[in-house]
Motif scaffolding. Structure first.
Motif, PDB file in Angstrom:
ATOM      1  N   HIS A  10       4.092  -9.584   0.870  1.00  0.00           N
ATOM      2  CA  HIS A  10       4.549  -9.370   2.416  1.00  0.00           C
ATOM      3  C   HIS A  10       5.753 -10.221   2.904  1.00  0.00           C
ATOM      4  O   HIS A  10       6.644  -9.671   3.456  1.00  0.00           O
ATOM      5  N   ILE A  13       8.719  -7.902   1.366  1.00  0.00           N
ATOM      6  CA  ILE A  13       9.021  -6.923   2.122  1.00  0.00           C
ATOM      7  C   ILE A  13       9.842  -7.522   3.187  1.00  0.00           C
ATOM      8  O   ILE A  13      10.897  -6.701   3.499  1.00  0.00           O
ATOM      9  N   ASN A  33      -0.124  -4.955   8.158  1.00  0.00           N
ATOM     10  CA  ASN A  33       1.252  -5.271   8.306  1.00  0.00           C
ATOM     11  C   ASN A  33       1.632  -6.608   9.134  1.00  0.00           C
ATOM     12  O   ASN A  33       2.699  -7.004   9.274  1.00  0.00           O
ATOM     13  N   MET A  36       3.410  -9.355   6.991  1.00  0.00           N
ATOM     14  CA  MET A  36       4.807  -8.964   6.823  1.00  0.00           C
ATOM     15  C   MET A  36       5.714  -9.135   8.258  1.00  0.00           C
ATOM     16  O   MET A  36       6.820  -9.774   8.108  1.00  0.00           O
ATOM     17  N   LEU A 102       7.293   1.317   8.192  1.00  0.00           N
ATOM     18  CA  LEU A 102       6.525   0.583   7.300  1.00  0.00           C
ATOM     19  C   LEU A 102       5.188   0.771   7.414  1.00  0.00           C
ATOM     20  O   LEU A 102       4.627   0.211   8.512  1.00  0.00           O
ATOM     21  N   MET A 133       4.568   2.608  -2.121  1.00  0.00           N
ATOM     22  CA  MET A 133       4.769   1.223  -2.843  1.00  0.00           C
ATOM     23  C   MET A 133       3.849   1.161  -4.287  1.00  0.00           C
ATOM     24  O   MET A 133       2.647   1.101  -4.043  1.00  0.00           O
ATOM     25  N   VAL A 139       8.539  -3.892  -5.375  1.00  0.00           N
ATOM     26  CA  VAL A 139       8.833  -4.369  -4.077  1.00  0.00           C
ATOM     27  C   VAL A 139      10.251  -3.829  -3.614  1.00  0.00           C
ATOM     28  O   VAL A 139      10.350  -3.014  -2.721  1.00  0.00           O
ATOM     29  N   TYR A 140      10.951  -4.725  -4.317  1.00  0.00           N
ATOM     30  CA  TYR A 140      12.396  -4.338  -3.821  1.00  0.00           C
ATOM     31  C   TYR A 140      12.900  -3.238  -4.014  1.00  0.00           C
ATOM     32  O   TYR A 140      13.867  -2.798  -3.177  1.00  0.00           O
ATOM     33  N   MET A 143      11.527  -0.711  -1.417  1.00  0.00           N
ATOM     34  CA  MET A 143      12.269  -0.767  -0.271  1.00  0.00           C
ATOM     35  C   MET A 143      13.591  -0.221  -0.174  1.00  0.00           C
ATOM     36  O   MET A 143      14.008   0.311   0.717  1.00  0.00           O
ATOM     37  N   MET A 161       2.270   1.150   2.377  1.00  0.00           N
ATOM     38  CA  MET A 161       1.907  -0.157   1.696  1.00  0.00           C
ATOM     39  C   MET A 161       0.637  -0.359   1.718  1.00  0.00           C
ATOM     40  O   MET A 161       0.003  -0.764   2.817  1.00  0.00           O
TER      41      MET A 161
END
Length: 547
Positions: A10, A13, A33, A36, A102, A133, A139-140, A143, A161
């Motif tokens: 989280h 993100i 979420n 995050m 997201l 995801m 993760v990166y 995104m 997610m």
């Protein structure tokens, strides 16, 4: 920040949002979420603006993206959070809005989770793009892929997610994918030669620009071409205001055109359309494109003939293609059409400057106000540099005529899916971070459906927003259908609450307008407004213009 292997998903993100330049995010938090969002605010210095409904959160990002000219971001939780946002996602898809949403998802190992839903098919059914995801290792990358696709595909991309990943440790390395430059190119083909021949042979050519030509460079090139061939200029609704200030600017082409624009466009024998889809409304149900030769220029081959079949289609950059056409005509020493004239410029100027007179004397309106008169007075009370948002209803054509947007970015669109009730959340998003005041024109039915939900949100966000409600006590389109068939419209009529009292109960100043004295008080309140103000125009349902 700490090494990537030492932060939870989280947090990664949220960091990725910061890497992509996101400072404002709209949403509604839930268990998928909330951590995050907390990281985005606490560690990235971001601003989170909470909506009261997930659909509203997506619409706020939709409006923000339009007004700011960059990717909008919203976040929602799983299951019902997603289903609540379906209409908003379709609207953003059909408006070609670059957004990243997201969206949380339930744990895959809990089949009895109350909000469990097979989310990917729901997302793809809206037309939005989907990025799953894949886990802590990616993760990166995931995104970055979502942001990259949102930019190049010009539609919402939903990042799914799973909630069970949130506290696992990210093992990915920060990355931002570079979006390639759109290389402008000049077409060179027999099609271009044929297009030049069609334009040179036209006696009454018209240059039409759509959203795909709504840039400063394209604007200047199209103005040069129009002057070279002796053509007036016009735009689609989505490119409103592009040619503002040009004496031969007819304004919007289509169902919301002025009388002079409609007359002139009907007289034309050739339309040279740049970046315009030539849809049903731009063509005024087809009537404005009949018996004309059409040259359609677009950077996308898929757009050529997608709605209206052109005489010739050219794939190319709007600005460079326009300049190339003019250069070819110069090389061949082809004369312009000579259609432009001082009389044409005078008629355009007279139409632009002369306000429409009220349709009825005040004493005959029985406690209601004439829509045109009210909108024109309120329009004079708002800065010309503004954002103009409209909800959907039978008032919309008159609203767009009376409240022109100053430029394409100033028109905030929320009517692509034909749904009422999307206007206020979209307008709030447009107003956030904007240096311009924002005006929303809504119907009473649309305001009850979506506006009432977020009126307090508008106040909480502290935006500069004027809300104008066209209150005819009915669902207008349905009222028209009943009355056109000489049927009783009773089931389309409603006894709505007092919107002024409702607004004031939420801390928003309100004004009810039933006559010219009320209108003047409301206009003065709009002139002095720096926050949110609501104006409720009381209209006779039998006297609201349909188009």
């Amino acid at each position: 920040m700490k090494p990537c292997s030492e932060v939870p998903v989280h947090r990664a993100i949220a960091h990725a949002l910061g890497l992509h330049g996101i400072r404002t995010m709209f949403g509604l938090i839930g268990d998928a979420n909330l951590f995050m969002v907390d990281s985005f605010v606490r560690h990235e210095g971001g601003r989170f603006l909470a909506a009261n409904h997930e659909g509203s959160a997506v619409l706020m990002a939709h409006g923000h993206a339009q007004a700011q000219g960059r990717i909008g971001v919203a976040t929602i939780t799983h299951g019902t959070g997603l289903t609540n946002a379906v209409t908003a996602l379709v609207e953003a898809v059909r408006s070609s809005t670059s957004m990243v949403v997201l969206c949380g998802d339930t744990p895959k190992d809990n089949l009895e989770h109350l909000q469990q839903l097979d989310q990917p098919p729901v997302i793809t059914a809206t037309g939005a793009g989907l990025v799953l995801m894949r886990g802590p290792r990616f993760v990166y990358q995931d995104m970055a892929r979502a942001f990259y696709r949102a930019m190049i595909e010009r539609r919402p991309i939903v990042l799914n997610m799973p909630v069970d990943l949130q506290w696992q440790e990210a093992q990915d390395q920060p990355v931002v994918l570079r979006v390639p430059d759109e290389r402008a190119f000049i077409p060179a083909s027999d099609d271009l030669d044929e297009a030049v021949g069609i334009i040179a042979a036209a006696h009454r050519p018209l240059v039409l620009a759509g959203r795909g030509a709504a840039s400063a460079k394209a604007r200047d090139a199209l103005i040069r071409l129009a002057a070279r061939i002796g053509a007036p200029l016009s735009t689609t609704l989505r490119a409103s205001g592009l040619f503002a200030g040009d004496p031969f600017n007819l304004g919007v082409c289509g169902t919301v055109a002025t009388d002079v624009a409609t007359e002139t466009i009907l007289e034309s024998d050739c339309v040279i359309a740049f970046g315009a889809g030539l849809n049903y409304f731009t063509a005024a149900h087809g009537s404005l494109m009949q018996s004309k030769r059409i040259v359609q220029v677009d950077i996308s081959a898929a757009a050529i003939g997608a709605r209206t079949r052109p005489t010739i289609g050219i794939v190319g950059d709007a600005a460079r293609t326009a300049d190339r056409i003019a250069a070819l005509m110069d090389e061949a020493e082809l004369p312009g059409s000579g259609w432009r004239s001082p009389d044409m410029a005078r008629r355009i100027a007279d139409c632009r400057l002369a306000p429409r007179l009220p349709g009825y004397p005040e004493e005959s309106l029985n406690g209601t106000i004439d829509l045109r008169e009210a909108l024109l007075r309120l329009e004079r009370a708002v800065s010309r540099e503004r954002n103009v948002a409209v909800d959907l209803g039978r008032f919309v054509a008159e609203a767009l005529r009376c409240f022109p947007a100053p430029d394409p970015r100033g028109l905030i669109h929320s009517i692509s899916f034909g749904s009422i009730g999307l206007g206020l959340p979209t307008a709030i998003g447009a107003a956030v971070d904007s240096q311009r005041p924002t005006v929303l024109i809504s119907g009473d039915g649309g305001f009850m459906m979506g506006g009432l939900t977020e009126l307090h949100t508008a106040r909480r966000c502290g935006v500069n927003l004027v809300i104008i409600i066209c209150s005819d006590g009915s669902y207008g389109a349905e009222h028209v259908q009943f009355t056109n068939r000489n049927m009783d419209p009773a089931i389309s009529l409603f006894d709505w609450p007092d919107f002024q009292q409702v607004a004031e109960s939420m801390g928003v100043p309100g004004h009810t307008v039933r006559n010219r004295a009320d209108l003047e008080i409301a206009a003065q309140a709009v002139e002095a407004n720096t926050g949110v103000v609501l104006i409720d125009l009381k209209l006779d349902p039998d006297r609201v213009p349909w188009n």
